[in-house]
Design a protein around this motif. Structure first.
Motif, PDB file in Angstrom:
ATOM      1  N   HIS A 158       1.400   5.420  -1.788  1.00 31.92           N
ATOM      2  CA  HIS A 158       0.933   6.516  -2.640  1.00 31.92           C
ATOM      3  C   HIS A 158       2.137   7.258  -3.230  1.00 31.92           C
ATOM      4  CE1 HIS A 158      -3.259   6.062  -1.405  1.00 31.92           C
ATOM      5  NE2 HIS A 158      -2.760   5.723  -0.218  1.00 31.92           N
ATOM      6  N   HIS A 179       0.864  -1.191   0.000  1.00 29.55           N
ATOM      7  CA  HIS A 179       0.000   0.000   0.000  1.00 29.55           C
ATOM      8  C   HIS A 179       0.896   1.235   0.000  1.00 29.55           C
ATOM      9  CE1 HIS A 179      -3.963   1.928   1.702  1.00 29.55           C
ATOM     10  NE2 HIS A 179      -3.299   2.783   0.942  1.00 29.55           N
ATOM     11  N   ASP A 231       0.743   2.326   3.647  1.00 28.35           N
ATOM     12  CA  ASP A 231      -0.033   3.508   3.283  1.00 28.35           C
ATOM     13  C   ASP A 231       0.872   4.745   3.275  1.00 28.35           C
ATOM     14  OD1 ASP A 231      -2.241   4.944   2.545  1.00 28.35           O
ATOM     15  OD2 ASP A 231      -3.432   4.488   4.324  1.00 28.35           O
ATOM     16  N   HIS A 264       2.785   7.943   2.290  1.00 27.72           N
ATOM     17  CA  HIS A 264       2.610   9.031   1.349  1.00 27.72           C
ATOM     18  C   HIS A 264       3.962   9.666   1.029  1.00 27.72           C
ATOM     19  CE1 HIS A 264      -1.570   8.302   2.209  1.00 27.72           C
ATOM     20  NE2 HIS A 264      -1.922   9.170   1.299  1.00 27.72           N
ATOM     21  N   HIS A 300      -4.811   6.981  -5.092  1.00 30.10           N
ATOM     22  CA  HIS A 300      -6.255   7.101  -4.915  1.00 30.10           C
ATOM     23  C   HIS A 300      -6.988   7.103  -6.261  1.00 30.10           C
ATOM     24  CE1 HIS A 300      -6.183   7.617  -0.628  1.00 30.10           C
ATOM     25  NE2 HIS A 300      -5.201   8.492  -0.738  1.00 30.10           N
ATOM     26  N   GLU A 335      -5.767   2.253  -4.927  1.00 32.66           N
ATOM     27  CA  GLU A 335      -6.593   2.182  -3.734  1.00 32.66           C
ATOM     28  C   GLU A 335      -7.913   2.812  -4.162  1.00 32.66           C
ATOM     29  OE1 GLU A 335      -5.527   4.492  -0.269  1.00 32.66           O
ATOM     30  OE2 GLU A 335      -6.943   3.401   1.006  1.00 32.66           O
TER      31      GLU A 335
HETATM   32 ZN   LIG Z   1      -3.962   4.840   1.222  1.00 29.76          ZN
END
Ligand SMILES: [Zn+2]
Ligand SMILES: [Zn+2]
Length: 568
Positions: free
Chosen positions: A342, A340, A527, A529, A372, A411
């Motif tokens: 970004h 996961h 997740d 970033h 996203h 995602e």
């Molecule tokens: Zn995410």
């Protein structure tokens, strides 16, 4: 770097001004400074030294002086002054989700509410409901925020505790003679939030260790200081406790201070059954010490296998350790990729190439790009066209950066009707599809559970991201029925995520264990970033260990070929 620390003070000063109903331009000026400091990629101290600090938009002479005041003295006089102008309890209220400085100011000026206690007493009063912008819905949201806040009150996120422990450890390792510094308590057990950071140290003289500990940089207050133990407060509310123990008793002390209380109670009872006595100094028969030097020796003398700290919660580990049936828990070395991530394509800060290189540096075989999807506009979600362009860039990076494979993913939002935010023919072309909920958090249990289940029924969906949506201390989980979700996950072969971000840890240990028992695969995703956040995979691995998970239950332990066949 003190960048974030100082940014936090300016943010807080803006909050105070806003509570006081000050001119909005002034408020915004402080917020701009905070944002500028947070976004700096270099140490602010260096900029102050070189004088370049005033070249940064939003930072003038006065601000620069305040920053250098902080760097020299550890505080900003004008901020300390501002804090005295409002009741102390108001700043605490800002930590509650649903309450911003404007509302807090209103509550204070109109109703003289000065603390959480007073707010709770008057939450459903007519006067409060009659305030501009209030109403039943908003009050309910505040109430939920209070519940979430109180369940995490006084506890820090594990990420905060880890960096704090690292900082103290580095200081203590400088002390002559010190041979070992170890975390104990809930931090060593990797609980999701930590009350106080507990550290043990051995070697060298206790006085020198205590002296170094209580006088290290960052200490705001010494709460207690004795001959073998001390407690200090760092920043506003972070407490660290240190104990100096003798080398011979290291194992027994580590066991004792690691806990949990429940685990230790069971161990002491076991010892008594064998006519032994267990305490922080060792395992004894009468006055004779049987063992104390290492944990393994103490457990062995109790007739059981060494129990990994993450399992020490009295959730069946004592029996398993006695019977020799403890699981082979997953380890960092088993992890072959992050599932996961970004990038700058949506709301992240790193390019695909940076992600690829960072993943390779971590020794991974693969890393996913899961930006996203199109409906999440605030996060710059990708239209179908941009998703196609991104695929070209991923191909290019895969050609140029050897030794790592960037997987094409998304995602994708689970929309309010349970459909997924791209059509099937788009999802089909991706290597991995994560589906997550980012809207409609307040829906009824049936509705939100139904949404997740229908997303899982889409054959292209591989993983459900952050399945409960909770933000530790900030937002409660959606009213999702996890039993039903897990059952559907088992039936549809969909993996559930252990989101590794320290504010999420979602699924948590208990849910992850239950899911694995039901035959559901778990997927670890940071997740991130920004590539600097990828370290959080360790939080996921240790959460998985707290959930008794073996490598077989975790997607990220698969080779890339096995991952593809598991996902297809
Ligand atoms: Zn995410
Ligand atoms: Zn998400």
């Amino acid at each position: 770097m003190k960048n974030r620390e100082i940014a936090h003070l300016f943010e807080s000063q803006a909050d105070i001004l806003e509570i006081q109903d000050a001119n909005q331009f002034r408020v915004n000026a402080y917020r701009r400074v905070a944002r500028a400091l947070e976004e700096l990629t270099v140490d602010v101290a260096g900029l102050v030294e070189s004088g370049e600090i005033t070249g940064i938009p939003g930072i003038g002479k006065g601000t620069a002086a305040a920053i250098s005041e902080y760097l020299e003295t550890g505080m900003i006089g004008s901020y300390e002054q501002a804090k005295t102008e409002i009741p102390k309890g108001l700043l605490e209220l800002l930590a509650i989700s649903g309450l911003g400085p404007k509302t807090v100011g209103l509550l204070w000026r109109e109703l003289n509410i000065r603390s959480l206690k007073e707010l709770k007493q008057r939450l459903h009063g007519e006067k409060l409901l009659a305030l501009p912008g209030m109403g039943e819905k908003k009050v309910e949201r505040i109430q939920a925020g209070i519940r979430a806040y109180e369940s995490g009150a006084g506890r820090m996120l594990i990420g905060t505790a880890l960096s704090l422990a690292e900082m103290v450890r580095a200081e203590l390792q400088k002390v002559p003679g010190v041979t070992e510094v170890g975390a104990a308590g809930s931090l060593r057990r990797w609980k999701e939030t930590i009350g106080d950071v507990d550290l043990l140290v051995t070697g060298g003289s206790p006085e020198t260790a205590i002296e170094a500990f209580t006088s290290m940089p960052g200490v705001r207050e010494v709460l207690a200081s004795g001959s073998t133990k001390a407690s200090v407060r760092i920043e506003e509310a972070l407490q660290v406790d240190l104990r100096v123990v003798s080398k011979n008793e290291w194992g027994a002390a580590l066991m004792y201070f690691t806990g949990s209380k429940e685990h230790n109670v069971r161990l002491r009872a076991l010892a008594r059954e064998r006519d032994l006595k267990l305490n922080e100094y060792g395992l004894f028969r009468g006055d004779k010490k049987l063992s104390s030097r290492t944990e393994r020796a103490v457990y062995r003398k109790l007739g059981m296998a060494w129990v990994p700290p993450e399992l020490r919660e009295d959730r069946g580990e004592i029996e398993a350790a006695l019977n020799g049936t403890l699981p082979r828990l997953v380890e960092m070395e088993d992890i072959r990729g992050d599932l996961h991530m970004h990038s700058v394509w949506s709301d992240g800060g790193s390019t695909i190439e940076e992600v690829a290189r960072a993943a390779r540096e971590r020794g991974y075989e693969y890393v996913i790009m899961s930006d996203h999807s199109r409906s999440l506009k605030i996060a710059n979600g990708l239209s179908i066209e941009r998703l196609e362009q991104q695929a070209l860039e991923i191909d290019d990076v895969n050609r140029r950066v050897r030794g790592i494979r960037v997987l094409k993913g998304t995602e994708a939002d689970i929309l309010s009707d349970g459909s997924v935010d791209y059509p099937d023919e788009v999802l089909e072309r991706l290597d991995v599809v994560i589906a997550s909920i980012h809207s409609g958090f307040q829906q009824s249990s049936d509705r939100i559970t139904g949404r997740i289940i229908s997303a899982m029924e889409n054959p292209h969906v591989d993983i459900i991201g952050h399945p409960t949506g909770r933000l530790i201390g900030r937002r409660e989980a959606y009213r999702v029925d996890m039993e039903r979700v897990m059952k559907a996950a088992a039936e549809t072969g969909t993996a559930l995520e252990i989101n590794c971000h320290d504010e999420r840890i979602d699924l948590n240990d208990v849910h992850a264990r239950r899911a694995a028992e039901m035959g559901v695969k778990l997927s670890l995703g940071t997740d991130s970033h920004d590539v600097s956040q990828m370290w959080a995979i360790t939080i996921g691995v240790h959460t998985a260990r707290r959930g008794w998970l073996s490598p077989e239950s975790i997607l990220n332990t698969l080779t890339i070929e096995a991952l593809f066949s598991a996902l297809s």
